[in-house]
Design a protein around this motif. Sequence first.
Motif, PDB file in Angstrom:
ATOM      1  N   SER A  84       0.823  -1.214   0.000  1.00 28.16           N
ATOM      2  CA  SER A  84       0.000   0.000   0.000  1.00 28.16           C
ATOM      3  C   SER A  84       0.852   1.257   0.000  1.00 28.16           C
ATOM      4  CB  SER A  84      -0.935   0.005   1.214  1.00 28.16           C
ATOM      5  OG  SER A  84      -0.200  -0.125   2.413  1.00 28.16           O
ATOM      6  N   SER A  88       1.269   4.062  -2.906  1.00 24.70           N
ATOM      7  CA  SER A  88       1.061   5.472  -2.571  1.00 24.70           C
ATOM      8  C   SER A  88       2.223   6.327  -3.046  1.00 24.70           C
ATOM      9  CB  SER A  88       0.882   5.617  -1.056  1.00 24.70           C
ATOM     10  OG  SER A  88       0.783   6.957  -0.671  1.00 24.70           O
ATOM     11  N   SER A  92       0.585   4.580  -8.991  1.00 23.07           N
ATOM     12  CA  SER A  92      -0.209   3.715  -9.865  1.00 23.07           C
ATOM     13  C   SER A  92       0.161   2.257  -9.658  1.00 23.07           C
ATOM     14  CB  SER A  92       0.002   4.087 -11.336  1.00 23.07           C
ATOM     15  OG  SER A  92       1.309   3.733 -11.766  1.00 23.07           O
ATOM     16  N   THR A 316      -8.441  -0.266  -5.292  1.00 27.46           N
ATOM     17  CA  THR A 316      -7.749   0.749  -6.083  1.00 27.46           C
ATOM     18  C   THR A 316      -6.592   1.322  -5.263  1.00 27.46           C
ATOM     19  OG1 THR A 316      -9.127   2.555  -5.269  1.00 27.46           O
ATOM     20  CG2 THR A 316      -9.918   1.335  -7.200  1.00 27.46           C
ATOM     21  N   LYS A 318      -6.078   4.363  -4.340  1.00 24.92           N
ATOM     22  CA  LYS A 318      -6.589   5.308  -3.334  1.00 24.92           C
ATOM     23  C   LYS A 318      -7.191   4.577  -2.147  1.00 24.92           C
ATOM     24  CE  LYS A 318      -7.457   9.256  -6.377  1.00 24.92           C
ATOM     25  NZ  LYS A 318      -8.477  10.221  -6.897  1.00 24.92           N
ATOM     26  N   GLU A 319      -7.863   3.477  -2.397  1.00 24.57           N
ATOM     27  CA  GLU A 319      -8.430   2.690  -1.297  1.00 24.57           C
ATOM     28  C   GLU A 319      -7.339   2.117  -0.411  1.00 24.57           C
ATOM     29  OE1 GLU A 319     -12.654   0.971  -3.072  1.00 24.57           O
ATOM     30  OE2 GLU A 319     -10.767  -0.050  -3.579  1.00 24.57           O
ATOM     31  N   GLU A 321      -4.360   3.311   0.022  1.00 28.04           N
ATOM     32  CA  GLU A 321      -3.679   4.402   0.718  1.00 28.04           C
ATOM     33  C   GLU A 321      -4.451   4.869   1.936  1.00 28.04           C
ATOM     34  OE1 GLU A 321      -2.002   8.923  -0.292  1.00 28.04           O
ATOM     35  OE2 GLU A 321      -2.835   7.641  -1.863  1.00 28.04           O
ATOM     36  N   SER A 322      -5.766   4.793   1.885  1.00 30.90           N
ATOM     37  CA  SER A 322      -6.591   5.365   2.953  1.00 30.90           C
ATOM     38  C   SER A 322      -7.105   4.334   3.948  1.00 30.90           C
ATOM     39  CB  SER A 322      -7.790   6.084   2.332  1.00 30.90           C
ATOM     40  OG  SER A 322      -8.586   5.174   1.583  1.00 30.90           O
TER      41      SER A 322
END
Length: 542
Positions: A84, A88, A92, A316, A318-319, A321-322
Amino acid sequence: MDFWHKRINPTVVTADNSPSEKDGVVTTEERAPDNVVTDHILQPGELSIEDDVAGGLGRHLGLYSTTFLIIGRIIGTGIFSTPSSITSSVGSVGAALMLWVLGFALSICGLCVWLEFGCMLPRSGGEKVYLEAVYKRPRYLATIVFSTQAIVLGFTASGCTVFASNVLVAANHEVTEWAEKGIAIAVIFFVTLVHIFIPHWGVRLMNVLGTLKIVILLFIVVTGWVVLSGRVSRIPDPHANFRASSSFAGSSHSGYEYATALFKVLNTYTGWTNASYVLNEVKRPVRTLKIAGPLGLGVCGVLYMLANVAYYSAATPKELESTGITVAAFFFGQVFGRAAERAVAALVCLSAIGNVLTVTFSQSRVNQELAKEGVIPFPRFWASTWPFGSPSSGLLLHFIPSFIIIVAVPFGDAYNFILDVEGYPGSIIALLVVVGLFILRWKAPDVPRPFKAWWPLCVFFLAAQVFLLVAPFLRPPGGKGDTSLPYWLYPVVGIVVYVVAVVYWFCWRIVLPKIGRFEYQEQKTALRDGTRVTQFRRIKQL
């Protein structure tokens, strides 16, 4: 610089004996070298190979145990968490997967370099032995430099704390710093006692946990295939990250970001050198090393690639990363529901303690080899194998810095900074080893090499090490690294560690003998179990 000058005992070599092999190693008495240079290289330290392998547990590690010594070291907790942060950094999925391929390729290149050295010098100690074979002058400088890095930065704190945090999550208990510290201390204490008092069971436990790690990764891989087949209703579009239009969308254009991500990838592959540290305990070491090294790294590399594909099939960038949790936990949560996240924490615990077991096993052998060479104070004590044949004092020497780091350093930026410092000096050692390979090929082309690395692989590995040494000094976006401390501070501290080592060597070898008007005389002594140790006696000058 004279790399080869060394005092020779003319009784060591008998030219009328033909070379033969015992346990896969040509012994000093059986070897009839073509020239003095060959003999110097094949006996890099003060101890002959016969003296070096004497005592201890003997050759008790077969191909299976040696392979899992590598696998158990490589598969720690990184593959379950770092994808992850890597995604980040580079922005990509396509860029992240390319870095995983690059990291695997660099690890293969490094393994080839270590295989050439390890098969040529099949002795415990790894880089210690290889540096001693090349950088013979100034005498003992290479050994002191390596010993400083191995002892001061050879702690096993991160695996213990990862185990602690995940066991609290698995138990659904509140995660506090001192709760983590207490469990982490218990882990390193337990592992040390196992390797001291029941060493053979320690090896069996490493093998069991190594097998379990492979099963865990295989389960992740197979689950990923099921997700990609479209049979998991929770994930409506498992191919979203792999389409040409989206694979490289949002990729970073910062060299610092790619360098940071590559460091993390390479850290997850760390461990392919593990067998080289314990070759005195390996049966038929040359043959075993040539099989176990590629097999262990190859299995891990393939599983790593497929596990990353599985992760990206369910989330994804972004998912990921968060999430705030490990990527493995998020993956299982997406596929099986939130209840599965606690089960993943338990699996990560097992992987973490398996990693601590293997790191502690090999690092204690390195500590013992340094003590046997007499370059650290009280060598007879630190080389001891009392009471059950394992390097108990070497294990204690590994336990002490690990305990101090766990207890004294607060979690957060300071802790992460120390872990960063731990890695940078390793790249300096790797650079010296690969440069030493080319020096030996030039100076001693006729030395027997049971394995010879393809030179373009060595050049590629050399270039990568140069990049890894320079990259931390590149200014990151915004001038801020992954901690609140200056981004350039951890490589500077890593360099300072080696400067301190050089100062120590200078005082020990130059200043003290000059002030005290004495010279050092090497004396070999034997412990009760036959372990040979070099000691330095001070002989007054008349």
